[in-house]
Scaffold this motif. Structure first.
Motif, short mmCIF file in Angstrom:
data_model
loop_
_atom_site.label_atom_id
_atom_site.label_comp_id
_atom_site.label_asym_id
_atom_site.label_seq_id
_atom_site.Cartn_x
_atom_site.Cartn_y
_atom_site.Cartn_z
N LYS A 106 0.81 -1.21 0.00
CA LYS A 106 0.00 0.00 0.00
C LYS A 106 0.85 1.27 0.00
N LEU A 107 2.15 1.14 0.26
CA LEU A 107 3.04 2.29 0.33
C LEU A 107 3.90 2.41 -0.92
N ALA A 108 4.38 3.61 -1.16
CA ALA A 108 5.35 3.80 -2.24
C ALA A 108 6.66 3.14 -1.85
N GLU A 109 7.41 2.69 -2.85
CA GLU A 109 8.64 1.96 -2.57
C GLU A 109 9.67 2.82 -1.84
N HIS A 112 9.32 2.47 2.05
CA HIS A 112 9.52 1.19 2.73
C HIS A 112 10.55 1.25 3.85
#
Length: 154
Positions: A106-109, A112
């Motif tokens: 669900k998050l942008a890379e 992370h």
């Protein structure tokens, strides 16, 4: 008799023309400011241990929470303080990597590395359960771990 009679002056009626505007403004305010709870606790509200050095998490959108404690329904989930809750259900330590991967998707890379895993464990929970969770987090390279606690009573 006079030609012009004086009218009796009474209290004028309250003007309610602005009332719907005020009601909708309050409704809109509460809709904007209210936050919805993301997960429903299936375990009893954990009694967190106290700590002397406490730091508040800044960006809560990057935090994945794992609850460890006693189940609210011991007939369904069993007895003991070693129940792990991921999202809205009781899980095992083997399901922790899938939970972390679903949160990462669900998050942008680029975000992370900033993702934090928060463990909210009851005081009575076994350390072995928490160590099992930590080992599974290490396997998926989720190395930022936060242990939730309360401020000490003075």
């Amino acid at each position: 008799m006079s030609k012009f009679r004086k009218k009796k002056k009474g209290i004028p009626a309250v003007n309610t023309a602005a009332l719907p505007d005020i009601v909708f403004m309050l409704l809109f305010f509460f809709m904007v400011t209210t936050t919805m709870r993301e997960t429903n606790l299936v375990i009893e509200n954990p009694r967190l241990p106290s700590a002397t050095e406490i730091k508040k998490l800044e960006d809560k959108s990057l935090v994945s929470t794992i609850y460890v404690g006693k189940s609210k329904d011991p007939n369904r989930d069993g007895v003991g303080y070693n129940k792990i809750q991921l999202n809205d259900k009781i899980s095992t330590a083997e399901q922790v990597p899938a939970f972390i991967f679903s949160k990462r998707d669900k998050l942008a890379e680029a975000m992370h590395p900033f993702m934090t895993t928060s463990i909210k464990a009851d005081k009575e929970s076994n350390v072995g359960t928490i160590i099992d969770i930590r080992l599974k987090l290490r396997d998926v390279n989720a190395l930022k771990i936060n242990y939730s606690s309360t401020a000490p009573a003075n």
